[in-house]
Design a protein around this motif. Structure first.
Motif, PDB file in Angstrom:
ATOM      1  N   GLU A  22       1.037  -1.064  -0.050  1.00 23.78           N
ATOM      2  CA  GLU A  22       0.000   0.000   0.126  1.00 23.78           C
ATOM      3  C   GLU A  22       0.946   1.235  -0.081  1.00 23.78           C
ATOM      4  OE1 GLU A  22      -2.118   0.258   3.639  1.00 23.78           O
ATOM      5  OE2 GLU A  22      -3.362   2.139   2.942  1.00 23.78           O
ATOM      6  N   PHE A  23       0.534   2.188  -0.865  1.00 23.78           N
ATOM      7  CA  PHE A  23       1.280   3.456  -0.714  1.00 23.78           C
ATOM      8  C   PHE A  23       0.627   4.087   0.576  1.00 23.78           C
ATOM      9  CE2 PHE A  23       3.136   7.477  -2.150  1.00 23.78           C
ATOM     10  CZ  PHE A  23       1.984   8.569  -1.878  1.00 23.78           C
ATOM     11  N   VAL A  24       1.805   4.869   1.052  1.00 22.94           N
ATOM     12  CA  VAL A  24       1.509   5.517   2.338  1.00 22.94           C
ATOM     13  C   VAL A  24       1.804   7.217   2.080  1.00 22.94           C
ATOM     14  CG1 VAL A  24       2.397   6.152   4.700  1.00 22.94           C
ATOM     15  CG2 VAL A  24       2.387   3.701   3.853  1.00 22.94           C
ATOM     16  N   ALA A  25       3.099   7.490   1.531  1.00 23.07           N
ATOM     17  CA  ALA A  25       3.503   8.730   1.435  1.00 23.07           C
ATOM     18  C   ALA A  25       4.481   8.843   0.342  1.00 23.07           C
ATOM     19  CB  ALA A  25       3.656   9.463   2.667  1.00 23.07           C
ATOM     20  N   ALA A  26       4.628   9.858  -0.357  1.00 21.08           N
ATOM     21  CA  ALA A  26       5.879  10.191  -1.149  1.00 21.08           C
ATOM     22  C   ALA A  26       6.283  11.696  -1.027  1.00 21.08           C
ATOM     23  CB  ALA A  26       5.499   9.810  -2.536  1.00 21.08           C
ATOM     24  N   LYS A  50      -3.898  10.211   5.606  1.00 23.44           N
ATOM     25  CA  LYS A  50      -3.811  11.621   5.476  1.00 23.44           C
ATOM     26  C   LYS A  50      -4.425  12.171   6.568  1.00 23.44           C
ATOM     27  CE  LYS A  50      -5.036  12.410   1.294  1.00 23.44           C
ATOM     28  NZ  LYS A  50      -5.892  12.573   0.082  1.00 23.44           N
ATOM     29  N   ASP A  51      -3.665  13.325   7.038  1.00 23.19           N
ATOM     30  CA  ASP A  51      -3.885  14.190   8.188  1.00 23.19           C
ATOM     31  C   ASP A  51      -3.376  13.569   9.612  1.00 23.19           C
ATOM     32  OD1 ASP A  51      -7.146  14.972   7.041  1.00 23.19           O
ATOM     33  OD2 ASP A  51      -5.270  16.140   6.630  1.00 23.19           O
ATOM     34  N   ARG A  52      -2.831  12.397   9.417  1.00 22.21           N
ATOM     35  CA  ARG A  52      -1.986  11.803  10.531  1.00 22.21           C
ATOM     36  C   ARG A  52      -0.688  11.506  10.392  1.00 22.21           C
ATOM     37  NH1 ARG A  52      -3.050   6.757  11.832  1.00 22.21           N
ATOM     38  NH2 ARG A  52      -3.718   5.955   9.559  1.00 22.21           N
ATOM     39  N   PHE A  53      -0.097  11.236   9.246  1.00 21.51           N
ATOM     40  CA  PHE A  53       1.122  11.128   8.786  1.00 21.51           C
ATOM     41  C   PHE A  53       1.840  12.288   8.293  1.00 21.51           C
ATOM     42  CE2 PHE A  53       1.132   6.081   8.614  1.00 21.51           C
ATOM     43  CZ  PHE A  53       0.339   6.147   9.728  1.00 21.51           C
ATOM     44  N   THR A  54       3.170  12.360   8.240  1.00 24.04           N
ATOM     45  CA  THR A  54       3.837  13.760   7.622  1.00 24.04           C
ATOM     46  C   THR A  54       5.147  13.164   6.880  1.00 24.04           C
ATOM     47  OG1 THR A  54       2.705  15.335   9.215  1.00 24.04           O
ATOM     48  CG2 THR A  54       4.564  16.060   8.063  1.00 24.04           C
ATOM     49  N   ILE A  55       5.428  13.330   5.747  1.00 20.78           N
ATOM     50  CA  ILE A  55       6.502  12.969   5.200  1.00 20.78           C
ATOM     51  C   ILE A  55       7.555  14.384   4.981  1.00 20.78           C
ATOM     52  CG2 ILE A  55       5.675  13.192   2.790  1.00 20.78           C
ATOM     53  CD1 ILE A  55       7.482  10.704   2.167  1.00 20.78           C
ATOM     54  N   SER A  56       8.676  14.212   5.519  1.00 21.23           N
ATOM     55  CA  SER A  56       9.650  15.429   4.997  1.00 21.23           C
ATOM     56  C   SER A  56      11.079  14.737   4.822  1.00 21.23           C
ATOM     57  CB  SER A  56       9.764  16.218   6.297  1.00 21.23           C
ATOM     58  OG  SER A  56      10.205  15.362   7.555  1.00 21.23           O
ATOM     59  N   ARG A  57      11.959  15.462   4.443  1.00 25.31           N
ATOM     60  CA  ARG A  57      13.129  15.205   3.979  1.00 25.31           C
ATOM     61  C   ARG A  57      14.196  16.164   4.370  1.00 25.31           C
ATOM     62  NH1 ARG A  57      13.440  13.406  -2.173  1.00 25.31           N
ATOM     63  NH2 ARG A  57      15.508  12.983  -1.429  1.00 25.31           N
ATOM     64  N   ASP A  58      15.625  15.801   4.593  1.00 26.27           N
ATOM     65  CA  ASP A  58      16.818  16.509   4.653  1.00 26.27           C
ATOM     66  C   ASP A  58      17.878  16.164   3.900  1.00 26.27           C
ATOM     67  OD1 ASP A  58      18.670  17.526   7.872  1.00 26.27           O
ATOM     68  OD2 ASP A  58      18.965  17.770   5.554  1.00 26.27           O
ATOM     69  N   ASN A  59      17.876  16.787   2.647  1.00 27.02           N
ATOM     70  CA  ASN A  59      18.835  16.309   1.585  1.00 27.02           C
ATOM     71  C   ASN A  59      20.235  16.615   1.992  1.00 27.02           C
ATOM     72  OD1 ASN A  59      16.978  15.523  -0.236  1.00 27.02           O
ATOM     73  ND2 ASN A  59      16.815  17.437  -1.115  1.00 27.02           N
ATOM     74  N   ARG A 119       6.751  10.839   9.867  1.00 26.19           N
ATOM     75  CA  ARG A 119       6.202  10.994  11.397  1.00 26.19           C
ATOM     76  C   ARG A 119       4.685  10.574  11.299  1.00 26.19           C
ATOM     77  NH1 ARG A 119       7.173  11.105  16.645  1.00 26.19           N
ATOM     78  NH2 ARG A 119       5.553  12.594  17.585  1.00 26.19           N
ATOM     79  N   MET A 120       4.398   9.562  12.232  1.00 28.59           N
ATOM     80  CA  MET A 120       3.234   8.797  12.285  1.00 28.59           C
ATOM     81  C   MET A 120       2.600   9.203  13.592  1.00 28.59           C
ATOM     82  SD  MET A 120       4.160   5.165  10.501  1.00 28.59           S
ATOM     83  CE  MET A 120       5.387   4.947  11.790  1.00 28.59           C
ATOM     84  N   ASN A 121       1.262   9.981  13.591  1.00 26.30           N
ATOM     85  CA  ASN A 121       0.725  10.537  14.704  1.00 26.30           C
ATOM     86  C   ASN A 121      -0.610   9.624  14.648  1.00 26.30           C
ATOM     87  OD1 ASN A 121       2.707  12.153  15.734  1.00 26.30           O
ATOM     88  ND2 ASN A 121       1.655  13.874  14.245  1.00 26.30           N
ATOM     89  N   ASP A 122      -1.418   9.337  15.581  1.00 29.24           N
ATOM     90  CA  ASP A 122      -2.570   8.981  15.952  1.00 29.24           C
ATOM     91  C   ASP A 122      -2.613   7.537  15.539  1.00 29.24           C
ATOM     92  OD1 ASP A 122      -5.895   9.743  14.864  1.00 29.24           O
ATOM     93  OD2 ASP A 122      -5.272   8.795  16.704  1.00 29.24           O
ATOM     94  N   LEU A 123      -1.601   6.782  15.740  1.00 31.61           N
ATOM     95  CA  LEU A 123      -1.872   5.384  14.907  1.00 31.61           C
ATOM     96  C   LEU A 123      -2.964   4.745  15.614  1.00 31.61           C
ATOM     97  CD1 LEU A 123       2.106   5.090  15.693  1.00 31.61           C
ATOM     98  CD2 LEU A 123       1.002   4.761  13.389  1.00 31.61           C
ATOM     99  N   LYS A 124      -3.228   3.757  14.585  1.00 31.61           N
ATOM    100  CA  LYS A 124      -4.277   3.050  14.566  1.00 31.61           C
ATOM    101  C   LYS A 124      -3.743   1.398  14.368  1.00 31.61           C
ATOM    102  CE  LYS A 124      -7.376   6.186  12.678  1.00 31.61           C
ATOM    103  NZ  LYS A 124      -8.367   6.556  11.504  1.00 31.61           N
TER     104      LYS A 124
END
Length: 124
Positions: free
Chosen positions: A45-49, A64-73, A81-86
């Motif tokens: 399953e696709f999560v984020a990109a 959506k609205d629970r996970f945040t993807i970011s990067r430091d090149n 970052r995964m919040n409100d995990l289920k």
């Protein structure tokens, strides 16, 4: 491109976890990076990109609205970052990049280079 994912573990429902993915090889900063996951008996399953520039993140509907993807090149690292995990977030999480630079996708089928995966377990 070689990838290594870190940060999986056990969390309670409603809790948070952070994953990181480090890429080696020249040009990692030119690649979009995706997070994908797979639960036993289910299709990947696709999560984020995220784009190579760090802009325009994309998310699967279930995160959506629970996970945040970011990067430091500067550190060749992408974060999730995964919040409100289920409990349904329980899976092995993989980071991956497409075959070509300057591309990113919402389907796991377009990702070519994969990390080894890190397991996330969410208890209810």
């Amino acid at each position: 491109v070689q990838l290594q994912a870190f940060g999986g573990g056990l969390a309670q429902a409603g809790g948070s976890l952070s994953l990181s993915c480090t890429g080696s090889g020249r040009g990692f900063s030119n690649y979009g990076v995706g997070w994908l996951r797979q639960s036993p008996g289910k299709e990947r399953e696709f999560v984020a990109a995220i784009k190579w520039s760090g802009e325009d993140p994309l998310y699967g509907d279930s995160v959506k609205d629970r996970f945040t993807i970011s990067r430091d090149n500067a550190k060749n690292t992408v974060f999730l970052r995964m919040n409100d995990l289920k409990p349904e977030d329980t899976a092995v999480y993989y980071c991956a990049v497409p075959r070509s630079s300057h591309t990113y996708y919402t389907s796991w089928r377009w990702y070519h280079y994969w990390g080894q995966g890190t397991k996330v377990t969410v208890s209810s």
